[in-house]
Design a protein around this motif. Sequence first.
Motif: not given
Length: 424
Positions: A234-239, A313-330
């Motif tokens: 899971i990622k979140q955009g930052v400034s 400048e890009s918007r800060a705070g935007v959340l995205t995820h990679l489901a495959m990475q989440a399952l592998l990480g778990c």
Amino acid sequence: MADPAKPLRVLVAEGSSTSAREAITILGLSGHHVEVCDPSPWCLARFSRIVRKFHRCPGLRDDPAGFLAFVEQLLARRQFDVLLPTHEQGFLFARARRRLEGRVGFALPSFENYRMAHSKAGFSRLLDRLNLPQPLTRIVTSAQAVRDAICFPSVLKTSVGTASRGVWFVRNADDLEIALHDLGAGDAFADEVLVQNLIAGTTEKAQSVFSEGRLLGFHAYRQIAAGVGGGEAIKQGVSRPLVRAYLEKIGAHLGWHGALSVDVIMPNDDTAPLLIDCNPRLVEPGNAYRAGIDLVGLLLRVSQGETPAALPESRAGVLTHLAMQALLGCASRGGTRGDVIRECGRLLTSGGPYADSSEELTPVRLDWISAVPLTMTAAFLLASPNSAIKLARGGFGAHLLDLGSIRKIESEGFMRRPGEGRDP
């Protein structure tokens, strides 16, 4: 000047990496014609309706000359507007730029500067030269020199390596012996090895696109949840204006042309960000796209010879995820079948940490075929949760470089065609 609204014919130079798969999604959303070449018939890009044609090619790692010849033949047979290196193919294409120029658009710096950014040792020396902050780093060429330089905790890094390959976290003497054994077995001391102080803090990534040394687009994000092998689930955009300034200084010094990404440590003691790694490419551009910055589209325009205005400048705070990475990480953290099932449930319902987050790697609603690798990953993990590390390492294949292939590409005779004299 190219029309930014005109669909382009784009050849993506590999289809195995997460970065390539995310770039393909963005290209498809923009209406471009996308073709992919990769040595693996089961790479991530095969599972996309966006890809119009797949070309199986020799592996960059095992046969760089064969890979280059394949791409040249493809460019001769089929018309493409842009050649897009989404991973380490840029190293080869920068070396072969004279053979590619005039045949297709691409955005790469000089080979000398690409090689400097690609090498961890070269990048560390560049940071010293530019007086930019990094953890205390020693560059060595033997096991004894590592022992002399080490202090706990540290990170050992081979000068060549991507996607967390060639990295050891060394917190005590036992960790050191394991790392030295691995380094010796892999003949890493044929090249340089970095011994770097391990800094307590949060890892972030920043991405940019340059035109002849001028920064045109920038985005940064931080890790909210870890996947496997150092990747983000899971990622979140930052400034990060200070990191942007770091990149501007690097890009201006190198006259950088194309994409450039860096890894950054934000220390827990709130001191200045520290640069720890560099990738001369776009790394997983999905979060930037969701945050309003189309770095892939910008890179296409630069590849076509344009000099567009800098993006806002890009918007800060935007959340995205990679489901495959989440399952592998778990699963990689000792998760049981029940844990994997619960993680699947949260992903399906956008519950828990996935609330207000969008999928960036396998966008099933947009590209239903991308459900195949995601479903297969879940099935493998349910059958054997402890297979997570093995599954993740399956992507470290023939589309990547190693020390041997780098030496071939760098060699004097590599670019010589039959009947030609010495390299210019």
